[in-house]
Write a protein that holds these residues in place. Structure first.
Motif, PDB file in Angstrom:
ATOM      1  N   ALA A 169     -52.734  37.118 -14.261  1.00 11.51           N
ATOM      2  CA  ALA A 169     -53.216  36.900 -15.641  1.00 11.51           C
ATOM      3  C   ALA A 169     -53.582  38.252 -16.238  1.00 11.51           C
ATOM      4  O   ALA A 169     -53.662  39.258 -15.534  1.00 11.51           O
ATOM      5  CB  ALA A 169     -54.446  35.995 -15.631  1.00 11.51           C
ATOM      6  N   ARG A 170     -53.791  38.226 -17.525  1.00 13.86           N
ATOM      7  CA  ARG A 170     -54.328  39.411 -18.209  1.00 13.86           C
ATOM      8  C   ARG A 170     -55.715  39.060 -18.717  1.00 13.86           C
ATOM      9  O   ARG A 170     -55.994  37.888 -18.966  1.00 13.86           O
ATOM     10  CB  ARG A 170     -53.448  39.764 -19.418  1.00 13.86           C
ATOM     11  N   PRO A 171     -56.575  40.062 -18.922  1.00 13.67           N
ATOM     12  CA  PRO A 171     -57.862  39.765 -19.548  1.00 13.67           C
ATOM     13  C   PRO A 171     -57.605  39.185 -20.946  1.00 13.67           C
ATOM     14  O   PRO A 171     -56.631  39.601 -21.580  1.00 13.67           O
ATOM     15  CB  PRO A 171     -58.542  41.129 -19.664  1.00 13.67           C
ATOM     16  N   PRO A 172     -58.381  38.249 -21.472  1.00 18.76           N
ATOM     17  CA  PRO A 172     -59.622  37.745 -20.881  1.00 18.76           C
ATOM     18  C   PRO A 172     -59.441  36.623 -19.860  1.00 18.76           C
ATOM     19  O   PRO A 172     -60.400  36.193 -19.251  1.00 18.76           O
ATOM     20  CB  PRO A 172     -60.381  37.229 -22.103  1.00 18.76           C
ATOM     21  N   GLU A 173     -58.180  36.179 -19.658  1.00 17.78           N
ATOM     22  CA  GLU A 173     -57.977  35.061 -18.738  1.00 17.78           C
ATOM     23  C   GLU A 173     -58.452  35.427 -17.325  1.00 17.78           C
ATOM     24  O   GLU A 173     -59.006  34.586 -16.606  1.00 17.78           O
ATOM     25  CB  GLU A 173     -56.484  34.687 -18.727  1.00 17.78           C
ATOM     26  N   THR A 174     -58.237  36.686 -16.963  1.00  8.71           N
ATOM     27  CA  THR A 174     -58.696  37.181 -15.658  1.00  8.71           C
ATOM     28  C   THR A 174     -60.184  36.894 -15.480  1.00  8.71           C
ATOM     29  O   THR A 174     -60.619  36.316 -14.483  1.00  8.71           O
ATOM     30  CB  THR A 174     -58.485  38.721 -15.598  1.00  8.71           C
ATOM     31  N   PHE A 175     -60.972  37.316 -16.476  1.00  8.86           N
ATOM     32  CA  PHE A 175     -62.431  37.147 -16.382  1.00  8.86           C
ATOM     33  C   PHE A 175     -62.815  35.673 -16.393  1.00  8.86           C
ATOM     34  O   PHE A 175     -63.744  35.260 -15.699  1.00  8.86           O
ATOM     35  CB  PHE A 175     -63.133  37.860 -17.542  1.00  8.86           C
ATOM     36  N   GLY A 197     -63.945  34.359  -0.067  1.00  7.87           N
ATOM     37  CA  GLY A 197     -62.761  35.179   0.199  1.00  7.87           C
ATOM     38  C   GLY A 197     -62.527  36.160  -0.936  1.00  7.87           C
ATOM     39  O   GLY A 197     -63.412  36.402  -1.763  1.00  7.87           O
ATOM     40  N   ALA A 198     -61.316  36.709  -0.960  1.00 10.32           N
ATOM     41  CA  ALA A 198     -60.992  37.699  -1.986  1.00 10.32           C
ATOM     42  C   ALA A 198     -59.826  37.211  -2.823  1.00 10.32           C
ATOM     43  O   ALA A 198     -58.963  36.456  -2.347  1.00 10.32           O
ATOM     44  CB  ALA A 198     -60.640  39.021  -1.321  1.00 10.32           C
ATOM     45  N   THR A 199     -59.811  37.641  -4.082  1.00 10.97           N
ATOM     46  CA  THR A 199     -58.680  37.354  -4.973  1.00 10.97           C
ATOM     47  C   THR A 199     -58.234  38.661  -5.602  1.00 10.97           C
ATOM     48  O   THR A 199     -59.066  39.446  -6.081  1.00 10.97           O
ATOM     49  CB  THR A 199     -59.100  36.384  -6.104  1.00 10.97           C
ATOM     50  N   LEU A 200     -56.920  38.878  -5.579  1.00 12.84           N
ATOM     51  CA  LEU A 200     -56.344  40.035  -6.265  1.00 12.84           C
ATOM     52  C   LEU A 200     -55.896  39.582  -7.650  1.00 12.84           C
ATOM     53  O   LEU A 200     -55.089  38.652  -7.768  1.00 12.84           O
ATOM     54  CB  LEU A 200     -55.160  40.584  -5.465  1.00 12.84           C
ATOM     55  N   TYR A 201     -56.440  40.224  -8.674  1.00 14.52           N
ATOM     56  CA  TYR A 201     -56.031  39.935 -10.048  1.00 14.52           C
ATOM     57  C   TYR A 201     -55.073  41.021 -10.529  1.00 14.52           C
ATOM     58  O   TYR A 201     -55.398  42.212 -10.463  1.00 14.52           O
ATOM     59  CB  TYR A 201     -57.258  39.911 -10.979  1.00 14.52           C
ATOM     60  N   THR A 202     -53.896  40.577 -10.957  1.00 12.52           N
ATOM     61  CA  THR A 202     -52.995  41.514 -11.623  1.00 12.52           C
ATOM     62  C   THR A 202     -52.170  40.705 -12.619  1.00 12.52           C
ATOM     63  O   THR A 202     -52.366  39.500 -12.752  1.00 12.52           O
ATOM     64  CB  THR A 202     -52.130  42.294 -10.620  1.00 12.52           C
ATOM     65  N   ASP A 203     -51.261  41.392 -13.337  1.00 10.37           N
ATOM     66  CA  ASP A 203     -50.552  40.652 -14.386  1.00 10.37           C
ATOM     67  C   ASP A 203     -49.089  40.425 -14.010  1.00 10.37           C
ATOM     68  O   ASP A 203     -48.618  40.887 -12.963  1.00 10.37           O
ATOM     69  CB  ASP A 203     -50.699  41.382 -15.728  1.00 10.37           C
ATOM     70  N   ALA A 204     -48.383  39.734 -14.889  1.00 12.89           N
ATOM     71  CA  ALA A 204     -47.049  39.207 -14.570  1.00 12.89           C
ATOM     72  C   ALA A 204     -46.005  40.297 -14.310  1.00 12.89           C
ATOM     73  O   ALA A 204     -44.955  40.017 -13.729  1.00 12.89           O
ATOM     74  CB  ALA A 204     -46.582  38.297 -15.704  1.00 12.89           C
ATOM     75  N   ARG A 205     -46.308  41.533 -14.684  1.00 12.61           N
ATOM     76  CA  ARG A 205     -45.370  42.610 -14.350  1.00 12.61           C
ATOM     77  C   ARG A 205     -45.288  42.800 -12.839  1.00 12.61           C
ATOM     78  O   ARG A 205     -44.359  43.410 -12.320  1.00 12.61           O
ATOM     79  CB  ARG A 205     -45.825  43.921 -15.009  1.00 12.61           C
ATOM     80  N   TYR A 206     -46.308  42.301 -12.150  1.00 14.15           N
ATOM     81  CA  TYR A 206     -46.414  42.579 -10.712  1.00 14.15           C
ATOM     82  C   TYR A 206     -46.353  41.322  -9.845  1.00 14.15           C
ATOM     83  O   TYR A 206     -46.705  41.395  -8.671  1.00 14.15           O
ATOM     84  CB  TYR A 206     -47.729  43.332 -10.431  1.00 14.15           C
TER      85      TYR A 206
END
Ligand SMILES: CSCC[C@H](N)C(=O)N1CCC[C@H]1C(=O)O
Length: 339
Positions: free
Chosen positions: A61-67, A37-46
Protein backbone atom coordinates in the motif's frame (compact mmCIF):
# COMPACT_ATOMS: atom_id res chain seq x y z
CA UNK A 1 11.92 -3.81 22.68
CA UNK A 2 11.19 -5.05 26.20
CA UNK A 3 14.33 -3.31 27.48
CA UNK A 4 13.30 -0.14 25.66
CA UNK A 5 9.85 -0.33 27.27
CA UNK A 6 7.85 -0.58 24.05
CA UNK A 7 5.33 -3.12 22.78
CA UNK A 8 5.55 -2.03 19.17
CA UNK A 9 8.26 -0.64 16.91
CA UNK A 10 7.92 1.41 13.73
CA UNK A 11 11.09 1.00 11.68
CA UNK A 12 11.69 3.62 8.99
CA UNK A 13 15.49 3.90 8.77
CA UNK A 14 16.33 2.18 5.43
CA UNK A 15 19.34 0.17 6.66
CA UNK A 16 17.27 -1.10 9.58
CA UNK A 17 14.38 -2.04 7.28
CA UNK A 18 16.84 -3.95 5.12
CA UNK A 19 18.45 -5.65 8.13
CA UNK A 20 15.10 -6.84 9.48
CA UNK A 21 13.57 -7.95 6.20
CA UNK A 22 16.21 -8.50 3.52
CA UNK A 23 14.22 -6.15 1.25
CA UNK A 24 16.76 -4.43 -1.00
CA UNK A 25 14.76 -1.25 -1.71
CA UNK A 26 14.38 -0.27 1.94
CA UNK A 27 14.06 3.45 1.22
CA UNK A 28 10.58 2.52 -0.01
CA UNK A 29 9.77 0.25 2.91
CA UNK A 30 8.76 0.41 6.57
CA UNK A 31 8.40 -2.30 9.17
CA UNK A 32 5.98 -2.58 12.05
CA UNK A 33 7.03 -4.99 14.79
CA UNK A 34 4.52 -5.97 17.48
CA UNK A 35 4.04 -8.96 19.76
CA UNK A 36 2.11 -10.56 16.88
CA UNK A 37 5.09 -10.41 14.51
CA UNK A 38 6.44 -8.09 11.86
CA UNK A 39 4.92 -6.61 8.71
CA UNK A 40 6.87 -5.15 5.82
CA UNK A 41 5.06 -2.21 4.24
CA UNK A 42 5.95 -1.26 0.70
CA UNK A 43 4.09 -0.24 -2.44
CA UNK A 44 2.99 -1.98 -5.63
CA UNK A 45 6.22 -1.19 -7.46
CA UNK A 46 7.80 -3.82 -5.24
CA UNK A 47 5.14 -6.52 -4.96
CA UNK A 48 7.22 -9.14 -6.76
CA UNK A 49 10.57 -7.99 -5.41
CA UNK A 50 9.43 -7.95 -1.79
CA UNK A 51 7.91 -11.41 -2.12
CA UNK A 52 11.15 -12.73 -3.62
CA UNK A 53 13.46 -11.10 -1.12
CA UNK A 54 11.71 -11.15 2.21
CA UNK A 55 10.24 -13.81 4.43
CA UNK A 56 8.49 -11.12 6.48
CA UNK A 57 4.72 -10.86 5.81
CA UNK A 58 3.98 -7.95 3.52
CA UNK A 59 1.27 -5.37 3.06
CA UNK A 60 1.35 -3.54 -0.25
CA UNK A 61 0.00 0.00 0.00
CA UNK A 62 0.95 3.64 -0.10
CA UNK A 63 0.38 6.13 2.71
CA UNK A 64 -2.15 6.91 4.10
CA UNK A 65 -3.41 3.36 3.57
CA UNK A 66 -0.16 2.06 5.08
CA UNK A 67 -0.80 3.94 8.33
CA UNK A 68 -4.48 3.01 8.35
CA UNK A 69 -3.63 -0.69 8.07
CA UNK A 70 -0.95 -0.44 10.77
CA UNK A 71 -3.34 1.47 13.08
CA UNK A 72 -5.05 -1.81 13.87
CA UNK A 73 -1.84 -3.34 15.23
CA UNK A 74 -0.74 -0.36 17.31
CA UNK A 75 -4.02 0.41 19.10
CA UNK A 76 -3.31 0.83 22.82
CA UNK A 77 0.39 0.01 22.31
CA UNK A 78 3.53 1.89 23.30
CA UNK A 79 5.16 2.19 19.88
CA UNK A 80 8.80 3.13 19.52
CA UNK A 81 9.89 5.15 16.52
CA UNK A 82 13.38 5.97 15.29
CA UNK A 83 13.97 9.45 16.60
CA UNK A 84 17.33 9.70 14.83
CA UNK A 85 15.83 9.27 11.38
CA UNK A 86 12.05 9.78 11.32
CA UNK A 87 11.28 13.20 9.88
CA UNK A 88 9.05 15.70 11.66
CA UNK A 89 6.48 15.13 8.91
CA UNK A 90 6.77 11.38 9.39
CA UNK A 91 6.04 11.75 13.10
CA UNK A 92 3.07 14.00 12.37
CA UNK A 93 1.68 11.27 10.09
CA UNK A 94 2.01 8.68 12.84
CA UNK A 95 0.29 10.97 15.37
CA UNK A 96 -2.54 11.69 12.96
CA UNK A 97 -3.23 8.09 12.01
CA UNK A 98 -2.51 6.35 15.32
CA UNK A 99 -4.36 8.44 17.93
CA UNK A 100 -4.70 5.37 20.17
CA UNK A 101 -0.98 4.61 20.32
CA UNK A 102 1.60 6.12 22.64
CA UNK A 103 4.59 7.12 20.51
CA UNK A 104 7.99 6.70 22.15
CA UNK A 105 11.19 8.16 20.65
CA UNK A 106 14.03 5.63 20.56
CA UNK A 107 17.61 6.00 19.43
CA UNK A 108 19.82 3.34 17.90
CA UNK A 109 17.81 0.26 18.92
CA UNK A 110 18.26 -1.70 15.68
CA UNK A 111 21.60 0.00 14.96
CA UNK A 112 22.87 -1.52 18.22
CA UNK A 113 21.90 -5.00 17.06
CA UNK A 114 23.50 -4.40 13.66
CA UNK A 115 26.92 -3.80 15.18
CA UNK A 116 27.53 -7.54 15.45
CA UNK A 117 27.56 -9.01 11.97
CA UNK A 118 26.30 -12.45 10.96
CA UNK A 119 28.56 -14.82 9.02
CA UNK A 120 26.71 -13.90 5.81
CA UNK A 121 27.18 -10.19 6.46
CA UNK A 122 30.89 -10.69 7.12
CA UNK A 123 31.20 -12.59 3.85
CA UNK A 124 29.43 -9.75 2.04
CA UNK A 125 31.71 -7.09 3.54
CA UNK A 126 34.79 -9.20 2.76
CA UNK A 127 33.65 -9.50 -0.85
CA UNK A 128 33.13 -5.73 -1.07
CA UNK A 129 36.59 -5.08 0.35
CA UNK A 130 38.25 -7.68 -1.91
CA UNK A 131 36.74 -5.89 -4.89
CA UNK A 132 37.93 -2.50 -3.57
CA UNK A 133 41.45 -3.91 -3.16
CA UNK A 134 41.38 -5.26 -6.70
CA UNK A 135 40.17 -1.94 -8.13
CA UNK A 136 42.72 0.04 -6.13
CA UNK A 137 45.55 -2.15 -7.46
CA UNK A 138 44.35 -1.52 -11.03
CA UNK A 139 44.04 2.23 -10.54
CA UNK A 140 47.20 2.79 -8.47
CA UNK A 141 49.43 3.09 -11.60
CA UNK A 142 47.24 5.97 -12.81
CA UNK A 143 48.08 8.14 -9.81
CA UNK A 144 50.89 10.09 -11.42
CA UNK A 145 51.90 13.70 -12.00
CA UNK A 146 49.63 15.23 -14.64
CA UNK A 147 46.57 13.12 -13.78
CA UNK A 148 43.41 14.87 -12.55
CA UNK A 149 41.86 13.77 -9.28
CA UNK A 150 38.47 13.30 -10.87
CA UNK A 151 39.82 11.01 -13.59
CA UNK A 152 41.18 8.73 -10.89
CA UNK A 153 37.83 8.78 -9.08
CA UNK A 154 35.98 8.08 -12.33
CA UNK A 155 38.27 5.14 -13.05
CA UNK A 156 37.57 3.71 -9.59
CA UNK A 157 33.81 4.20 -9.94
CA UNK A 158 33.74 2.71 -13.45
CA UNK A 159 35.65 -0.38 -12.40
CA UNK A 160 33.39 -0.88 -9.39
CA UNK A 161 30.31 -0.53 -11.60
CA UNK A 162 31.68 -2.96 -14.18
CA UNK A 163 32.12 -5.50 -11.39
CA UNK A 164 28.45 -5.18 -10.47
CA UNK A 165 29.05 -2.97 -7.44
CA UNK A 166 28.77 0.74 -6.77
CA UNK A 167 30.84 3.26 -4.93
CA UNK A 168 30.10 3.23 -1.19
CA UNK A 169 30.48 7.04 -1.19
CA UNK A 170 31.82 9.79 -3.44
CA UNK A 171 35.45 8.78 -3.96
CA UNK A 172 37.89 10.99 -2.06
CA UNK A 173 41.00 11.89 -4.06
CA UNK A 174 42.80 14.73 -2.31
CA UNK A 175 46.20 15.72 -3.67
CA UNK A 176 48.81 18.17 -2.42
CA UNK A 177 47.25 20.91 -0.30
CA UNK A 178 43.77 19.40 -0.83
CA UNK A 179 44.99 16.54 1.33
CA UNK A 180 44.21 18.81 4.28
CA UNK A 181 40.49 18.17 3.62
CA UNK A 182 39.46 14.85 5.22
CA UNK A 183 36.45 14.69 2.89
CA UNK A 184 38.20 16.16 -0.15
CA UNK A 185 36.08 14.62 -2.90
CA UNK A 186 37.89 14.41 -6.22
CA UNK A 187 38.22 17.75 -8.03
CA UNK A 188 39.62 18.85 -11.38
CA UNK A 189 42.98 19.53 -9.72
CA UNK A 190 46.00 18.16 -11.59
CA UNK A 191 48.38 16.14 -9.42
CA UNK A 192 51.93 17.51 -9.29
CA UNK A 193 55.25 15.81 -8.85
CA UNK A 194 56.35 15.52 -5.22
CA UNK A 195 52.81 15.45 -3.81
CA UNK A 196 50.98 13.05 -1.54
CA UNK A 197 47.58 11.87 -2.75
CA UNK A 198 44.95 10.52 -0.36
CA UNK A 199 42.50 8.06 -1.92
CA UNK A 200 39.55 7.00 0.25
CA UNK A 201 37.24 4.55 -1.46
CA UNK A 202 34.72 1.82 -0.79
CA UNK A 203 32.70 -0.69 -2.74
CA UNK A 204 29.01 -1.23 -2.14
CA UNK A 205 28.25 -4.79 -3.16
CA UNK A 206 24.93 -6.55 -2.49
CA UNK A 207 24.04 -3.76 -0.07
CA UNK A 208 27.19 -4.04 2.04
CA UNK A 209 30.00 -1.49 2.11
CA UNK A 210 33.73 -1.45 2.44
CA UNK A 211 35.95 1.51 3.38
CA UNK A 212 39.71 1.96 2.95
CA UNK A 213 42.18 4.81 2.53
CA UNK A 214 45.67 4.87 1.13
CA UNK A 215 47.92 7.89 0.89
CA UNK A 216 50.46 7.50 -1.89
CA UNK A 217 53.45 9.54 -2.99
CA UNK A 218 53.94 10.86 -6.50
CA UNK A 219 57.69 11.35 -6.91
CA UNK A 220 59.60 12.49 -3.85
CA UNK A 221 57.52 14.33 -1.24
CA UNK A 222 59.11 16.81 1.19
CA UNK A 223 60.80 15.53 4.35
CA UNK A 224 57.97 17.11 6.39
CA UNK A 225 55.27 15.20 4.49
CA UNK A 226 57.29 11.99 4.84
CA UNK A 227 57.51 12.61 8.58
CA UNK A 228 53.75 13.12 8.81
CA UNK A 229 53.08 10.00 6.74
CA UNK A 230 55.24 7.85 8.99
CA UNK A 231 53.65 9.30 12.14
CA UNK A 232 50.15 8.45 10.84
CA UNK A 233 51.31 4.97 9.84
CA UNK A 234 52.76 4.41 13.31
CA UNK A 235 49.47 5.52 14.91
CA UNK A 236 47.44 3.32 12.59
CA UNK A 237 49.56 0.22 13.17
CA UNK A 238 49.51 0.69 16.96
CA UNK A 239 45.72 1.04 17.02
CA UNK A 240 45.25 -1.99 14.77
CA UNK A 241 47.48 -4.06 17.04
CA UNK A 242 45.25 -3.26 20.01
CA UNK A 243 41.98 -4.33 18.34
CA UNK A 244 40.34 -7.24 20.17
CA UNK A 245 37.09 -7.96 21.99
CA UNK A 246 36.65 -6.11 25.28
CA UNK A 247 38.72 -3.06 24.28
CA UNK A 248 36.97 0.28 24.74
CA UNK A 249 36.59 2.22 21.50
CA UNK A 250 37.65 5.37 23.34
CA UNK A 251 40.90 3.71 24.42
CA UNK A 252 41.70 2.75 20.84
CA UNK A 253 41.17 6.34 19.73
CA UNK A 254 43.53 7.43 22.50
CA UNK A 255 46.29 5.05 21.40
CA UNK A 256 46.40 6.65 17.95
CA UNK A 257 45.84 10.19 19.25
CA UNK A 258 48.66 9.91 21.81
CA UNK A 259 51.13 8.79 19.14
CA UNK A 260 50.18 11.65 16.84
CA UNK A 261 50.35 14.08 19.76
CA UNK A 262 53.86 12.78 20.48
CA UNK A 263 54.78 13.77 16.93
CA UNK A 264 53.26 17.23 17.42
CA UNK A 265 50.24 16.28 15.29
CA UNK A 266 47.50 15.93 17.94
CA UNK A 267 45.71 19.07 16.75
CA UNK A 268 46.01 17.92 13.16
CA UNK A 269 44.03 14.71 13.83
CA UNK A 270 40.67 16.39 13.47
CA UNK A 271 38.32 13.41 13.41
CA UNK A 272 37.66 10.20 15.24
CA UNK A 273 39.73 7.05 14.81
CA UNK A 274 37.06 5.06 13.02
CA UNK A 275 33.58 3.61 12.86
CA UNK A 276 31.61 0.47 12.16
CA UNK A 277 30.87 -0.51 8.55
CA UNK A 278 28.07 -2.66 7.16
CA UNK A 279 24.82 -1.78 5.45
CA UNK A 280 25.94 1.81 6.07
CA UNK A 281 29.41 3.22 5.59
CA UNK A 282 29.17 4.92 8.96
CA UNK A 283 27.52 2.87 11.67
CA UNK A 284 28.30 1.72 15.18
CA UNK A 285 30.53 1.26 17.01
CA UNK A 286 31.92 4.80 17.08
CA UNK A 287 35.68 4.83 17.65
CA UNK A 288 35.97 8.25 19.24
CA UNK A 289 37.14 9.64 22.55
CA UNK A 290 33.59 10.15 23.85
CA UNK A 291 32.33 6.69 22.86
CA UNK A 292 31.04 4.19 25.43
CA UNK A 293 31.22 1.38 22.87
CA UNK A 294 33.25 -1.71 23.64
CA UNK A 295 34.57 -3.93 20.87
CA UNK A 296 33.05 -7.38 20.47
CA UNK A 297 33.65 -10.28 18.09
CA UNK A 298 31.69 -9.85 14.88
CA UNK A 299 32.07 -6.08 14.66
CA UNK A 300 33.54 -4.66 11.43
CA UNK A 301 35.37 -1.40 11.99
CA UNK A 302 37.73 1.04 10.35
CA UNK A 303 40.96 2.29 11.85
CA UNK A 304 41.76 5.55 10.10
CA UNK A 305 43.94 8.11 11.81
CA UNK A 306 44.90 11.17 9.80
CA UNK A 307 46.80 14.43 10.06
CA UNK A 308 45.68 17.52 8.18
CA UNK A 309 47.66 20.74 7.84
CA UNK A 310 45.70 23.57 6.18
CA UNK A 311 47.44 24.94 3.06
CA UNK A 312 50.09 22.23 3.31
CA UNK A 313 48.49 18.83 2.87
CA UNK A 314 47.43 15.76 4.74
CA UNK A 315 47.71 12.04 5.26
CA UNK A 316 45.17 9.38 6.17
CA UNK A 317 45.68 5.63 6.28
CA UNK A 318 42.68 3.41 6.83
CA UNK A 319 42.10 -0.29 7.10
CA UNK A 320 38.93 -2.32 7.50
CA UNK A 321 38.99 -4.87 10.31
CA UNK A 322 36.83 -7.69 11.60
CA UNK A 323 36.96 -8.11 15.37
CA UNK A 324 37.41 -11.84 16.01
CA UNK A 325 37.20 -13.94 19.21
CA UNK A 326 40.98 -13.80 19.62
CA UNK A 327 41.81 -10.40 18.15
CA UNK A 328 41.16 -9.17 14.65
CA UNK A 329 41.40 -9.91 10.98
CA UNK A 330 42.44 -7.09 8.63
CA UNK A 331 40.05 -7.28 5.68
CA UNK A 332 41.79 -4.66 3.51
CA UNK A 333 44.92 -5.90 1.79
CA UNK A 334 46.10 -3.02 -0.41
CA UNK A 335 49.78 -2.38 0.29
CA UNK A 336 50.74 0.58 2.44
CA UNK A 337 53.67 1.99 0.54
CA UNK A 338 56.85 3.07 2.31
CA UNK A 339 57.32 6.81 1.85
C1 LIG B 1 32.13 10.38 2.92
S1 LIG B 1 32.34 8.84 3.64
C2 LIG B 1 33.98 8.96 4.26
C3 LIG B 1 34.61 7.65 4.44
C4 LIG B 1 35.89 7.81 5.20
N1 LIG B 1 36.68 6.64 5.19
C5 LIG B 1 35.61 8.20 6.62
O1 LIG B 1 34.85 7.54 7.27
N2 LIG B 1 36.23 9.27 7.12
C6 LIG B 1 37.16 10.14 6.45
C7 LIG B 1 37.51 11.18 7.46
C8 LIG B 1 37.17 10.62 8.77
C9 LIG B 1 36.08 9.61 8.52
C10 LIG B 1 34.74 10.24 8.83
O2 LIG B 1 34.42 10.33 10.03
O3 LIG B 1 34.02 10.65 7.93
Amino acid sequence: MKEAGVTGLWVSHPANVRALTGFTSPEDGKVLVTADGATLYTDARYTVQAREESGVPQFIARPPETFQHAAEGVRGQRVGFEADSLTVAGLEDLKEHWPDAELVPLRGLIQGLRQIKTADEIAAIRAAQDLADQVFSEVRPLIVAGARELDIALEIETRLRKAGAGSAFGVIVASGPRGAMPHGHASARVIEDGELVTVDMGAKLNGYNSDMTRTVAVGQPSDEMKRIYNAVLEAEEAAIKAVKPGVRAADLDKIARDILTGHGLGEAFVHSLGHGVGLEVHEGPGLRGTSDDVLAAGMVITIEPGAYLPDVGGVRIEDLLLVTEDGHDVLSHSPKEAI
